[in-house]
Motif scaffolding. Structure first.
Motif, PDB file in Angstrom:
ATOM      1  N   CYS A  45     -15.013   6.692  -3.142  1.00  0.00           N
ATOM      2  CA  CYS A  45     -13.820   7.038  -3.910  1.00  0.00           C
ATOM      3  C   CYS A  45     -14.189   7.220  -5.371  1.00  0.00           C
ATOM      4  O   CYS A  45     -14.880   6.387  -5.943  1.00  0.00           O
ATOM      5  N   GLN A  46     -13.784   8.353  -5.985  1.00  0.00           N
ATOM      6  CA  GLN A  46     -14.153   8.566  -7.382  1.00  0.00           C
ATOM      7  C   GLN A  46     -12.995   8.346  -8.346  1.00  0.00           C
ATOM      8  O   GLN A  46     -13.025   8.820  -9.465  1.00  0.00           O
ATOM      9  N   HIS A  47     -11.964   7.650  -7.931  1.00  0.00           N
ATOM     10  CA  HIS A  47     -10.869   7.202  -8.792  1.00  0.00           C
ATOM     11  C   HIS A  47     -10.183   8.342  -9.514  1.00  0.00           C
ATOM     12  O   HIS A  47      -9.728   8.175 -10.628  1.00  0.00           O
ATOM     13  N   VAL A  59       3.930   7.749  -2.298  1.00  0.00           N
ATOM     14  CA  VAL A  59       3.526   6.594  -1.505  1.00  0.00           C
ATOM     15  C   VAL A  59       2.385   5.855  -2.175  1.00  0.00           C
ATOM     16  O   VAL A  59       2.327   4.637  -2.176  1.00  0.00           O
ATOM     17  N   LEU A  60       1.436   6.619  -2.736  1.00  0.00           N
ATOM     18  CA  LEU A  60       0.218   6.005  -3.272  1.00  0.00           C
ATOM     19  C   LEU A  60       0.359   5.757  -4.760  1.00  0.00           C
ATOM     20  O   LEU A  60       0.918   6.564  -5.484  1.00  0.00           O
ATOM     21  N   LYS A  61      -0.159   4.631  -5.178  1.00  0.00           N
ATOM     22  CA  LYS A  61      -0.150   4.306  -6.603  1.00  0.00           C
ATOM     23  C   LYS A  61      -1.520   3.761  -6.933  1.00  0.00           C
ATOM     24  O   LYS A  61      -2.055   2.924  -6.215  1.00  0.00           O
ATOM     25  N   MET A  62      -2.095   4.258  -8.011  1.00  0.00           N
ATOM     26  CA  MET A  62      -3.442   3.814  -8.370  1.00  0.00           C
ATOM     27  C   MET A  62      -3.374   2.442  -9.012  1.00  0.00           C
ATOM     28  O   MET A  62      -2.589   2.198  -9.909  1.00  0.00           O
ATOM     29  N   LYS A  63      -4.208   1.544  -8.533  1.00  0.00           N
ATOM     30  CA  LYS A  63      -4.263   0.209  -9.116  1.00  0.00           C
ATOM     31  C   LYS A  63      -5.716  -0.197  -9.161  1.00  0.00           C
ATOM     32  O   LYS A  63      -6.385  -0.190  -8.140  1.00  0.00           O
ATOM     33  N   TYR A 108       3.504  -2.189  -2.753  1.00  0.00           N
ATOM     34  CA  TYR A 108       2.247  -1.443  -2.654  1.00  0.00           C
ATOM     35  C   TYR A 108       1.149  -2.366  -2.166  1.00  0.00           C
ATOM     36  O   TYR A 108       0.971  -3.457  -2.683  1.00  0.00           O
ATOM     37  N   MET A 109       0.412  -1.948  -1.182  1.00  0.00           N
ATOM     38  CA  MET A 109      -0.597  -2.820  -0.616  1.00  0.00           C
ATOM     39  C   MET A 109      -1.927  -2.100  -0.474  1.00  0.00           C
ATOM     40  O   MET A 109      -1.987  -0.868  -0.451  1.00  0.00           O
ATOM     41  N   GLU A 110      -3.003  -2.891  -0.330  1.00  0.00           N
ATOM     42  CA  GLU A 110      -4.345  -2.337  -0.251  1.00  0.00           C
ATOM     43  C   GLU A 110      -4.518  -1.564   1.040  1.00  0.00           C
ATOM     44  O   GLU A 110      -3.961  -1.924   2.064  1.00  0.00           O
ATOM     45  N   LEU A 111      -5.339  -0.530   0.989  1.00  0.00           N
ATOM     46  CA  LEU A 111      -5.597   0.236   2.189  1.00  0.00           C
ATOM     47  C   LEU A 111      -6.691  -0.421   3.004  1.00  0.00           C
ATOM     48  O   LEU A 111      -7.482  -1.207   2.497  1.00  0.00           O
TER      49      LEU A 111
END
Lengths: 137, 346, 516
Positions: A45-47, A59-63, A108-111
């Motif tokens: 993953c390159q953020h 749905v996705l949120k960067m944390k 929001y939870m970890e994948l």
């Protein structure tokens, strides 16, 4: 006569096995392409955050540089997969899965990890049935 | 069968009216039959539609009916504000009426509750009250869907009454008897009991299904129209009027109506068996068992037709009833006269 | 498709222009809608008006023309074109309530999609704010039987025969219908407004929800509209794959129609359940191809997202041959059965003129004898190469519509198997989609109208792009909107209560398609 033919067809159907699949005592195979739940390869993953921006439903949120998912909004379309330049985010075909998120205000939870295991068992649990190999598909 | 040989004083228990009324073929037996029939109806329907039907409650789902009835009785019975104060009376009365019907059907000449020499006329009277009850049910519920269903029930009643009576005329002609027990005797079935009522009949020695196939077909259609069975279930047609006359009846009332519907289905088949298939005749098994078996067979055939056919349109049903079935019934009477001439039967 | 020819008119000259065009052969009104040009827009910088748009189609020469009527924002008024095309009735009501355009001379301008008590705010305008909406929940809902609301027979929503969240309010006399008023709009999810807020790739999700049973043609027509504006070509293999996906969806939708919809109207349970059981085979194929059974997200602007999986050909052969053997069974059970035939024959008869005037399309139109199928008219790729035949009947009643759909099912099976045989080789990404259409693409300024044949009829998307990565206006022309109007038209001519569910079922009205 036109009235008799349908009765003959239904008579024939009486002696055939029903088409019902007796779930959950019997399960049927599902296609490997079914999109059920995300996995994230944290090495590649390159953020960039494109997956979070392209998601139609937020749905996705960067944390901390990695995407986290709010499954109450997900429609499992897979657009995040198309958007990711490295292919780090994928979706696996689980037969069933249940998501338990207790004691938290933040949805929001970890994948999951790419092998299907949970990333952080203390925070959330995702139970899933074994994925099937081969079969019809 | 030891219960049958219990003596009370100088009479056998099984001879007493109370036993017949409450145990067999009365209340207990009819409840058991309804429970079985409802389950069987669902299984036959499911097999035709390529699915399983009830499976989990009890062995192969046999206790499903009990579960459903208990659930329904436990529900709150909601009565609309503007409904007539006879709202609760109608379903109860129709259930009672089906018991009256039950008392007239001869399981054997011993196991019959009401036996007199004009019982067929009484049967017609009872069958004629029933659609009126349905109409009252629809009217009493102060519901436009109920009223629409009630109107259709009234129209259907007018359509089948004449034709129903006409289909039974040849049977009466052949057997010279107005009582159901007499009609069974007339098919060559020997009496199993000395009945207290004298039945006049002429013994033809053959089941009427052999001599009167057309009447058999017509009477099956007539019974289906009378009991509101598909393809004639126009009064409670879901896509058009939500549940017809009994739209507003929920919970315990719905359970009562369901039970009385299946009881009537059983009794209609019993009527056909008495009139065409020799009632209780059969080797080896007890006579009552033969009656029940034959009734269940006829019932299954009716269920099979019910699940395999679409519903008729109201105007189409009226056309068929008045333009095709009534003339056919007259034709059948005429043919019967000719057959009786040819065979020398008087 | 080529550039649409635009004809400008003023409110005074509108009806004459319309009459002239109708005489020239433009007898089919696709839709009537509007576009709101705010001062800051990038399509026509500086414009500040509302344009009423009338999209027309000439069935004879297969041309499309568009009449635009520029109107001032503070008081937009146009005369009604109902004397020219009867089908404009509901389109004008929708434009009135969503844009605020006043239609002079319209017989009944009450709310169609929005709630009756909605105040004078107009959702599809660009300056609409949700906080300003107030709904008067006590507004009277029905105009029938004024003062006697208990006489109105609601054949809508809660009624099991109404085929979903739509229906009619009826005034009955026994079983005869004296008057009918339609009640639709229960599933209005503002797809057109949402389309303006998502970018061109995310709109795949949006457009697919246009119809539950039939989502694939929606994303196909969306993708084609975007590709036209971008000016790109789709790879050959992707064209074949699109055809396969759309035809599979058509099969599954027609099986639902035959089973629970039309079969369920007669409570004809065997057909209903068998059709759903057979549909599982088609859904298995769709699941193998796209990963979804009802929502697919398969076709993207530029191509498709995935190739066929490994054993797809064998699976398709097996399942589709089985389905082919079942179609004669359904024909015997439904269309040759005397009771069903008696109920369907003569029901809801439409003449070709009436159907075109109303705007009905799809099997409804083809059952009247008009041999038009958008798959041929719009020259959608590959259909003509495979020898696509249009299925028509002449009777125009419910039975004919059913036979047309049955014929379409047979044709779809043949098309899918032929396309699989002729599928071009190659499984790199370049064979699946055109790289110029990336998920974050910006589409240059332009306007287009793309049409396709969805399972229910002529589906069109009028797309206006403004150079950013979200569209400016996405107008969806849903086929069920006009087909449901055909039902109302037939009911007003006099009908019976027992005919309504069968009629709605035979028009195959999908509430999601209708309300968008």
């Amino acid at each position: 006569m036109g009235l008799i033919k349908p009765l003959l067809y239904t008579l024939r159907e009486l002696f055939r096995k029903p088409v019902t699949v007796k779930y959950p005592y019997e399960k049927r195979d599902i296609s490997p392409r079914v999109r059920n739940i995300h996995t994230l390869n944290r090495e590649t993953c390159q953020h960039c955050g494109i997956c979070a921006r392209m998601c139609p439903n937020n749905v996705l949120k960067m944390k901390d540089g990695y995407p986290t998912a709010d499954y109450s909004r997900c429609s499992f379309c897979g657009i995040c997969l198309d958007a990711c330049p490295t292919g780090s985010i994928q979706m696996i075909h689980t037969q069933e899965h249940n998501i338990v998120r207790a004691h938290s205000e933040d949805l929001y939870m970890e994948l999951l990890n790419p092998d299907g295991t949970v990333y952080n068992p203390e925070v959330a649990s995702i139970g899933q049935d074994e994925t099937n190999e081969g079969g019809v598909f | 069968m030891c219960v049958l040989r219990i003596w009370i004083g100088d009479k056998m228990l099984a001879d007493s009216l109370l036993f017949k009324l409450f145990v067999f073929p009365g209340t207990v037996f009819s409840l058991v039959v309804v429970l079985f029939l409802f389950w069987w109806w669902r299984k036959v329907g499911a097999a035709i539609q390529s699915r399983y039907g009830p499976k989990h409650v009890g062995p192969a789902g046999t206790l499903q009916t009990i579960a459903d009835v208990v659930k329904l009785i436990a529900k709150e019975s909601i009565i609309p504000e503007k409904a007539s104060r006879w709202f609760w009376f109608m379903p109860v009365f129709s259930f009672v009426l089906s018991f009256l019907f039950l008392s007239l059907i001869p399981f054997t000449d011993h196991w019959v509750i009401l036996d007199f020499d004009t019982s067929l006329i009484m049967l017609f009277a009872v069958m004629a009250i029933e659609p009126l009850l349905i109409f009252l049910v629809g009217w009493a519920s102060y519901n436009k869907y109920g009223l629409a269903g009630a109107e259709r029930a009234g129209i259907q009643m007018l359509a089948y009454e004449v034709f129903l009576a006409l289909t039974f005329v040849p049977i009466i002609m052949l057997s010279h008897s107005w009582s159901l027990v007499g009609i069974v005797y007339a098919q060559g079935v020997s009496p199993t009991w000395a009945t207290p009522v004298a039945h006049t009949f002429v013994n033809r020695g053959v089941w009427f299904a052999v001599v009167q196939p057309l009447a058999l077909l017509l009477s099956v259609i007539a019974v289906m129209m009378a009991m509101h069975i598909k393809p004639f279930d126009i009064p409670d047609a879901e896509p058009e009027v939500i549940y017809g006359a009994s739209t507003e009846y929920g919970g315990p009332f719905y359970a009562l109506q369901m039970l009385s519907h299946f009881l009537m289905m059983f009794l209609g088949s019993g009527l056909i068996v008495s009139m065409f298939f020799g009632g209780w005749e059969g080797p080896y098994l007890p006579h009552v068992a033969w009656f029940v078996l034959k009734t269940l067979t006829v019932g299954t055939t009716i269920m099979f037709i019910q699940h395999s056919m679409p519903r008729l349109r109201l105007s189409h049903m009226m056309e068929i009833a008045w333009k095709k079935l009534v003339p056919l019934a007259f034709l059948n009477i005429f043919i019967t006269l000719i057959i009786m001439e040819v065979l020398g039967w008087v | 498709m080529a550039e649409i020819e635009k004809i400008t008119a003023t409110p005074e000259t509108l009806v004459d222009t319309a009459l002239g065009l109708k005489k020239a052969g433009f007898t089919f009104l696709e839709f009537m809608s509007a576009v709101d040009y705010v001062p800051k827009n990038k399509v026509e910088p500086g414009a500040n008006r509302i344009d009423a748009v009338y999209m027309l189609w000439n069935p004879g020469t297969n041309e499309q023309k568009m009449i635009t009527v520029p109107l001032p924002r503070d008081n937009p008024v146009v005369p009604t074109v109902m004397p020219v095309w009867e089908g404009a009735n509901w389109h004008e009501r929708e434009a009135h309530e969503l844009f605020g355009i006043d239609i002079k001379g319209h017989p009944n301008l009450s709310h169609l999609l929005l709630a009756e008590g909605w105040n004078d705010t107009y959702p599809l305008r660009k300056d609409f704010k949700v906080e300003e909406v107030e709904i008067d929940w006590n507004a009277p809902t029905s105009k029938l039987a004024e003062g006697e609301p208990e006489r109105v027979y609601h054949f809508a929503v809660q009624h099991p025969g109404a085929h979903g969240p739509m229906g009619f309010d009826l005034l009955l006399d026994g079983n005869r219908i004296l008057d009918a008023e339609s009640r639709i709009g229960y599933v209005h999810r503002t797809l057109e407004k949402l389309g303006e807020q998502r970018n061109y790739y995310q709109n795949i999700l949006n457009m697919e929800r246009g119809c539950i049973m039939c989502g694939m043609p929606y994303i196909e027509v969306w993708a084609r509209a975007v590709e036209e504006l971008l000016g790109i070509e789709v790879p050959e293999k992707a064209k074949y794959l699109r055809l396969i996906a759309v035809e599979l969806n058509r099969l599954s939708s027609h099986l639902i129609w035959m089973g629970p919809q039309q079969g369920g109207d007669f409570s004809y349970m065997p057909v209903a359940m068998w059709a759903m059981g057979d549909r599982e085979k088609v859904l298995d194929l769709l699941e193998a191809l796209t990963g979804g059974r009802i929502t697919f997200a398969y076709i993207r602007p530029g191509g498709v997202r995935w190739d066929i999986p490994e054993r797809f050909r064998e699976m398709a052969e097996k399942n589709l041959r089985y389905l082919e053997s079942r179609i004669p069974v359904y024909e015997e059970m439904m269309f040759k059965e005397p009771i069903v035939k008696e109920r369907l024959t003569g029901l809801g008869k439409l003449t070709p003129q009436e159907a075109i005037d109303i705007g009905a399309s799809g099997p409804v139109l083809r059952a009247t004898g008009v041999a038009h199928d958008t798959r041929k008219d719009a020259h959608i790729p590959i259909y003509e190469d495979l020898g696509f035949q249009i299925v028509t009947q002449t009777a125009g009643d419910a039975w004919a519509r059913g036979m047309v759909r049955l014929g379409e099912m047979k044709e779809s099976i043949r098309l899918i198997l032929d396309a699989l045989d002729r599928l071009p080789p190659g499984n790199s990404e370049a064979d699946l989609f055109n790289r110029k259409a990336m998920p974050w693409m910006k589409v240059p300024v332009g306007e287009t109208y793309a049409v396709t044949e969805s399972c229910r009829g002529r589906l069109g998307i009028h797309l206006i792009s403004d150079g950013t990565n979200t569209p400016y206006r996405t107008k969806i022309r849903g086929p069920s909107f006009s087909n449901m109007y055909a039902v109302e038209h037939i009911l007003k001519k006099g009908s019976y209560l027992y005919d309504i569910p069968v009629l709605i079922g035979s028009m195959d009205v999908c509430p999601a398609d209708m309300d968008r």
